[in-house]
Design a protein around this motif. Structure first.
Motif, PDB file in Angstrom:
ATOM      1  N   GLU A 215       0.828  -1.203   0.000  1.00 33.30           N
ATOM      2  CA  GLU A 215       0.000   0.000   0.000  1.00 33.30           C
ATOM      3  C   GLU A 215       0.862   1.252   0.000  1.00 33.30           C
ATOM      4  O   GLU A 215       0.552   2.242  -0.672  1.00 33.30           O
ATOM      5  CB  GLU A 215      -0.918  -0.008   1.228  1.00 33.30           C
ATOM      6  CG  GLU A 215      -1.996  -1.079   1.168  1.00 33.30           C
ATOM      7  CD  GLU A 215      -2.818  -1.125   2.436  1.00 33.30           C
ATOM      8  OE1 GLU A 215      -2.576  -0.257   3.315  1.00 33.30           O
ATOM      9  OE2 GLU A 215      -3.686  -2.005   2.553  1.00 33.30           O
ATOM     10  N   THR A 216       1.978   1.210   0.744  1.00 31.57           N
ATOM     11  CA  THR A 216       2.878   2.358   0.799  1.00 31.57           C
ATOM     12  C   THR A 216       3.491   2.638  -0.574  1.00 31.57           C
ATOM     13  O   THR A 216       3.572   3.776  -1.022  1.00 31.57           O
ATOM     14  CB  THR A 216       4.008   2.098   1.812  1.00 31.57           C
ATOM     15  OG1 THR A 216       3.429   1.821   3.085  1.00 31.57           O
ATOM     16  CG2 THR A 216       4.926   3.310   1.910  1.00 31.57           C
ATOM     17  N   GLY A 236     -15.666 -11.033 -10.619  1.00 31.25           N
ATOM     18  CA  GLY A 236     -15.499 -12.205  -9.764  1.00 31.25           C
ATOM     19  C   GLY A 236     -15.898 -11.917  -8.328  1.00 31.25           C
ATOM     20  O   GLY A 236     -16.272 -10.798  -7.967  1.00 31.25           O
ATOM     21  N   LYS A 237     -15.785 -12.952  -7.501  1.00 29.55           N
ATOM     22  CA  LYS A 237     -16.116 -12.838  -6.087  1.00 29.55           C
ATOM     23  C   LYS A 237     -14.858 -12.690  -5.254  1.00 29.55           C
ATOM     24  O   LYS A 237     -13.831 -13.301  -5.546  1.00 29.55           O
ATOM     25  CB  LYS A 237     -16.894 -14.076  -5.620  1.00 29.55           C
ATOM     26  CG  LYS A 237     -18.277 -14.213  -6.228  1.00 29.55           C
ATOM     27  CD  LYS A 237     -19.009 -15.404  -5.626  1.00 29.55           C
ATOM     28  CE  LYS A 237     -20.420 -15.533  -6.173  1.00 29.55           C
ATOM     29  NZ  LYS A 237     -21.148 -16.679  -5.563  1.00 29.55           N
ATOM     30  N   SER A 238     -14.942 -11.920  -4.198  1.00 31.36           N
ATOM     31  CA  SER A 238     -13.815 -11.765  -3.285  1.00 31.36           C
ATOM     32  C   SER A 238     -13.640 -13.048  -2.470  1.00 31.36           C
ATOM     33  O   SER A 238     -14.634 -13.657  -2.041  1.00 31.36           O
ATOM     34  CB  SER A 238     -14.054 -10.588  -2.342  1.00 31.36           C
ATOM     35  OG  SER A 238     -13.116 -10.590  -1.284  1.00 31.36           O
ATOM     36  N   PRO A 239     -12.401 -13.471  -2.219  1.00 29.54           N
ATOM     37  CA  PRO A 239     -12.169 -14.665  -1.394  1.00 29.54           C
ATOM     38  C   PRO A 239     -12.740 -14.542   0.011  1.00 29.54           C
ATOM     39  O   PRO A 239     -13.077 -15.547   0.641  1.00 29.54           O
ATOM     40  CB  PRO A 239     -10.641 -14.781  -1.356  1.00 29.54           C
ATOM     41  CG  PRO A 239     -10.177 -14.065  -2.579  1.00 29.54           C
ATOM     42  CD  PRO A 239     -11.142 -12.936  -2.762  1.00 29.54           C
ATOM     43  N   ASP A 240     -12.853 -13.309   0.512  1.00 28.83           N
ATOM     44  CA  ASP A 240     -13.375 -13.100   1.867  1.00 28.83           C
ATOM     45  C   ASP A 240     -14.853 -13.470   1.982  1.00 28.83           C
ATOM     46  O   ASP A 240     -15.335 -13.801   3.069  1.00 28.83           O
ATOM     47  CB  ASP A 240     -13.185 -11.639   2.283  1.00 28.83           C
ATOM     48  CG  ASP A 240     -11.734 -11.297   2.551  1.00 28.83           C
ATOM     49  OD1 ASP A 240     -10.971 -12.211   2.925  1.00 28.83           O
ATOM     50  OD2 ASP A 240     -11.341 -10.137   2.361  1.00 28.83           O
ATOM     51  N   VAL A 241     -15.580 -13.394   0.865  1.00 31.12           N
ATOM     52  CA  VAL A 241     -17.015 -13.675   0.896  1.00 31.12           C
ATOM     53  C   VAL A 241     -17.286 -15.123   1.278  1.00 31.12           C
ATOM     54  O   VAL A 241     -18.253 -15.437   1.982  1.00 31.12           O
ATOM     55  CB  VAL A 241     -17.648 -13.353  -0.481  1.00 31.12           C
ATOM     56  CG1 VAL A 241     -19.106 -13.796  -0.509  1.00 31.12           C
ATOM     57  CG2 VAL A 241     -17.538 -11.870  -0.776  1.00 31.12           C
ATOM     58  N   SER A 242     -16.422 -16.028   0.822  1.00 28.66           N
ATOM     59  CA  SER A 242     -16.661 -17.454   1.043  1.00 28.66           C
ATOM     60  C   SER A 242     -15.749 -18.089   2.095  1.00 28.66           C
ATOM     61  O   SER A 242     -15.890 -19.273   2.410  1.00 28.66           O
ATOM     62  CB  SER A 242     -16.483 -18.216  -0.275  1.00 28.66           C
ATOM     63  OG  SER A 242     -15.186 -18.004  -0.805  1.00 28.66           O
ATOM     64  N   ILE A 361     -12.704 -15.537  -9.346  1.00 29.43           N
ATOM     65  CA  ILE A 361     -12.254 -14.969  -8.073  1.00 29.43           C
ATOM     66  C   ILE A 361     -11.648 -13.599  -8.336  1.00 29.43           C
ATOM     67  O   ILE A 361     -10.913 -13.401  -9.310  1.00 29.43           O
ATOM     68  CB  ILE A 361     -11.220 -15.884  -7.394  1.00 29.43           C
ATOM     69  CG1 ILE A 361     -11.924 -17.063  -6.735  1.00 29.43           C
ATOM     70  CG2 ILE A 361     -10.403 -15.129  -6.352  1.00 29.43           C
ATOM     71  CD1 ILE A 361     -11.002 -18.001  -5.994  1.00 29.43           C
ATOM     72  N   SER A 362     -11.957 -12.654  -7.458  1.00 28.64           N
ATOM     73  CA  SER A 362     -11.427 -11.300  -7.570  1.00 28.64           C
ATOM     74  C   SER A 362     -10.565 -10.989  -6.349  1.00 28.64           C
ATOM     75  O   SER A 362     -11.050 -10.477  -5.343  1.00 28.64           O
ATOM     76  CB  SER A 362     -12.585 -10.293  -7.669  1.00 28.64           C
ATOM     77  OG  SER A 362     -12.086  -8.963  -7.750  1.00 28.64           O
ATOM     78  N   PRO A 363      -9.254 -11.296  -6.397  1.00 25.77           N
ATOM     79  CA  PRO A 363      -8.374 -11.042  -5.244  1.00 25.77           C
ATOM     80  C   PRO A 363      -8.175  -9.546  -5.026  1.00 25.77           C
ATOM     81  O   PRO A 363      -8.081  -8.774  -5.978  1.00 25.77           O
ATOM     82  CB  PRO A 363      -7.069 -11.734  -5.636  1.00 25.77           C
ATOM     83  CG  PRO A 363      -7.072 -11.728  -7.126  1.00 25.77           C
ATOM     84  CD  PRO A 363      -8.509 -11.876  -7.534  1.00 25.77           C
ATOM     85  N   GLY A 364      -8.105  -9.146  -3.752  1.00 21.37           N
ATOM     86  CA  GLY A 364      -7.949  -7.732  -3.442  1.00 21.37           C
ATOM     87  C   GLY A 364      -6.612  -7.370  -2.827  1.00 21.37           C
ATOM     88  O   GLY A 364      -5.898  -6.498  -3.320  1.00 21.37           O
ATOM     89  N   THR A 365      -6.247  -8.042  -1.740  1.00 18.51           N
ATOM     90  CA  THR A 365      -5.003  -7.713  -1.038  1.00 18.51           C
ATOM     91  C   THR A 365      -3.789  -8.298  -1.749  1.00 18.51           C
ATOM     92  O   THR A 365      -3.917  -9.142  -2.643  1.00 18.51           O
ATOM     93  CB  THR A 365      -5.042  -8.248   0.409  1.00 18.51           C
ATOM     94  OG1 THR A 365      -5.035  -9.691   0.366  1.00 18.51           O
ATOM     95  CG2 THR A 365      -6.284  -7.768   1.143  1.00 18.51           C
ATOM     96  N   LYS A 369      -3.553 -11.757  -4.020  1.00 15.08           N
ATOM     97  CA  LYS A 369      -3.011 -11.784  -5.386  1.00 15.08           C
ATOM     98  C   LYS A 369      -1.862 -12.785  -5.495  1.00 15.08           C
ATOM     99  O   LYS A 369      -1.745 -13.508  -6.495  1.00 15.08           O
ATOM    100  CB  LYS A 369      -2.526 -10.390  -5.783  1.00 15.08           C
ATOM    101  CG  LYS A 369      -3.647  -9.381  -5.955  1.00 15.08           C
ATOM    102  CD  LYS A 369      -3.085  -8.005  -6.280  1.00 15.08           C
ATOM    103  CE  LYS A 369      -4.201  -6.985  -6.413  1.00 15.08           C
ATOM    104  NZ  LYS A 369      -3.679  -5.625  -6.678  1.00 15.08           N
ATOM    105  N   LYS A 370      -1.041 -12.832  -4.471  1.00 13.75           N
ATOM    106  CA  LYS A 370       0.068 -13.784  -4.458  1.00 13.75           C
ATOM    107  C   LYS A 370      -0.473 -15.214  -4.439  1.00 13.75           C
ATOM    108  O   LYS A 370       0.014 -16.089  -5.170  1.00 13.75           O
ATOM    109  CB  LYS A 370       0.944 -13.530  -3.234  1.00 13.75           C
ATOM    110  CG  LYS A 370       2.150 -14.452  -3.123  1.00 13.75           C
ATOM    111  CD  LYS A 370       2.959 -14.128  -1.875  1.00 13.75           C
ATOM    112  CE  LYS A 370       4.143 -15.086  -1.735  1.00 13.75           C
ATOM    113  NZ  LYS A 370       4.922 -14.799  -0.496  1.00 13.75           N
ATOM    114  N   ALA A 371      -1.490 -15.445  -3.602  1.00 12.40           N
ATOM    115  CA  ALA A 371      -2.096 -16.774  -3.516  1.00 12.40           C
ATOM    116  C   ALA A 371      -2.759 -17.150  -4.838  1.00 12.40           C
ATOM    117  O   ALA A 371      -2.723 -18.318  -5.256  1.00 12.40           O
ATOM    118  CB  ALA A 371      -3.118 -16.812  -2.378  1.00 12.40           C
ATOM    119  N   TYR A 372      -3.363 -16.176  -5.504  1.00 15.82           N
ATOM    120  CA  TYR A 372      -4.003 -16.415  -6.802  1.00 15.82           C
ATOM    121  C   TYR A 372      -2.973 -16.877  -7.829  1.00 15.82           C
ATOM    122  O   TYR A 372      -3.194 -17.854  -8.562  1.00 15.82           O
ATOM    123  CB  TYR A 372      -4.692 -15.135  -7.281  1.00 15.82           C
ATOM    124  CG  TYR A 372      -5.519 -15.307  -8.538  1.00 15.82           C
ATOM    125  CD1 TYR A 372      -6.894 -15.475  -8.471  1.00 15.82           C
ATOM    126  CD2 TYR A 372      -4.923 -15.284  -9.792  1.00 15.82           C
ATOM    127  CE1 TYR A 372      -7.657 -15.630  -9.624  1.00 15.82           C
ATOM    128  CE2 TYR A 372      -5.672 -15.446 -10.946  1.00 15.82           C
ATOM    129  CZ  TYR A 372      -7.039 -15.607 -10.862  1.00 15.82           C
ATOM    130  OH  TYR A 372      -7.781 -15.777 -12.007  1.00 15.82           O
TER     131      TYR A 372
END
Length: 394
Positions: A215-216, A236-242, A361-365, A369-372
């Protein structure tokens, strides 16, 4: 635990002496609402049959006093990658055959074949072929250096890797394929233990620092850089949703004689948690398609509070990958330790029972993204392997 060289008994155990055959009719308790037997149920049966085969092998020979050794125990070490070839349904007769096929140092490899018989049609199909590693443990001697003691069981005894393990005939023990599997297993386990060796809190802290750093960098760039969207992002869906978390206290029914939780119990809990993620993401009936290697980093004891965390990492057009981490909290201790990690892959089924497309899937953090990206690599590797296997068959 790192491998070490030790003496193998001069008399090798015969493979037929340790062979285990079990069968059970699948009931509604074993399946989902659509009638498909849970992948976790199958894995629990696989580990149970493998455990019996491993224990029989460890006690297949008499010691110098002429009696069978009673101080050895097989601890689940690893489940190799396993595909679910065909489904098992309610009413089917599940038949499992387990046999120790490879022994090196204190490690035993058990092959488990799973078949399903449709009693109404008198037909039988191959459903799974699993390879499960077990580690032979024995009680430490009184007064032995604590550094040599690798494990303390709940009953208060100290245990370590067995100094001797019954071998197999040379035609079995000198198999190049299994020797390569053995070397790969320990290399991957050492890498995994280094990643999680600092404890769960340190791992979460490191992930948070990585996200903060990303973020910085983005803010210092003046907001000129838009986040790079992987395939499927935007709709896509955020991973946090599921994401799902399952918490449970380990009871006597979950454990063996030495108050250590069966590996199959943890596999079942992991499948339950990851299955919930898949259902939430797909909003349909789902079935386990395959499981990547599951490494049991440390044993789980009776009375431990187990927390199973599951989160979707990658989705292709027809499959969903879920990474599962099992942590254990012991009463009287403030920290939780990671005990098992693994990756489950699910497919979504339509009303006709056929595989159907599923949401992206729509990764956010930064971590998502790394896990994706890592999940996509695993998916492509699995697809390449399947294509090679099809070519061999043709």
């Amino acid at each position: 635990l790192a491998p070490f060289t030790h003496t193998i008994h001069p008399m090798a155990a015969a493979a037929t002496e340790t062979e285990v055959t079990t069968c059970r009719i699948m009931s509604p308790d074993d399946a989902n609402p659509a009638g498909n037997v849970h992948g976790g149920t199958i894995m629990r049966m696989i580990e149970s049959a493998g455990y019996v085969a491993a224990m029989r092998h460890l006690h297949s020979q008499k010691d110098s006093s002429g009696s069978h050794p009673s101080c050895r125990v097989a601890v689940t070490h690893r489940l190799e990658h396993m595909d679910f070839l065909k489904p098992i349904y309610i009413g089917n007769l599940a038949k499992l055959q387990a046999n120790v096929i490879f022994v090196k140092n204190a490690s035993l490899l058990v092959e488990v074949i799973v078949k399903a018989e449709d009693l109404t049609k008198a037909s039988e199909s191959l459903c799974n072929k699993a390879y499960v590693w077990y580690l032979s443990m024995e009680k430490s001697k009184e007064g032995e250096d604590e550094e040599k003691t690798k494990l303390r069981f709940p009953k208060g005894e100290n245990w370590r890797k067995s100094a001797s393990t019954p071998g197999l005939p040379k035609s079995s023990t000198h198999n190049d394929k299994f020797s390569q599997m053995y070397a790969k297993m320990y290399a991957e386990r050492e890498k995994l233990k280094q990643q999680v060796g600092h404890g769960l809190d340190d791992l979460k802290s490191a992930n948070a620092m990585e996200d903060e750093k990303a973020e910085t960098v983005s803010e210092e760039g003046g907001g000129k850089k838009e986040k790079e969207a992987p395939c499927g992002e935007g709709n896509g869906k955020s991973p946090d949703v599921s994401a799902s978390t399952l918490t449970q206290v380990m009871l006597p029914s979950d454990c063996g004689e030495f108050h250590i939780v069966y590996g199959g119990t943890l596999m079942k809990l992991m499948d339950n948690a990851s299955g919930m993620v898949a259902v939430r993401h797909c909003r349909s009936n789902v079935v386990t398609a395959c499981v990547d290697a599951l490494d049991f980093i440390s044993p789980v004891a009776l009375g431990t509070v187990v927390c199973v965390n599951a989160k979707a990492t990658f989705a292709s057009s027809r499959s969903l990958e879920v990474v599962v981490t099992v942590t254990a909290e012991t009463f009287g201790q403030d920290t939780a330790k990671i005990c098992v990690q693994g990756t489950y892959t699910f497919v979504s089924l339509g009303k006709d029972g056929r595989v159907q497309a599923l949401p992206a899937i729509s990764p956010g953090t930064t971590q998502e993204k790394k896990a994706y990206a890592e999940g996509q690599k695993r998916y492509l590797k699995r697809r390449e392997l399947r294509n090679k296997q099809r070519k061999r068959k043709s």
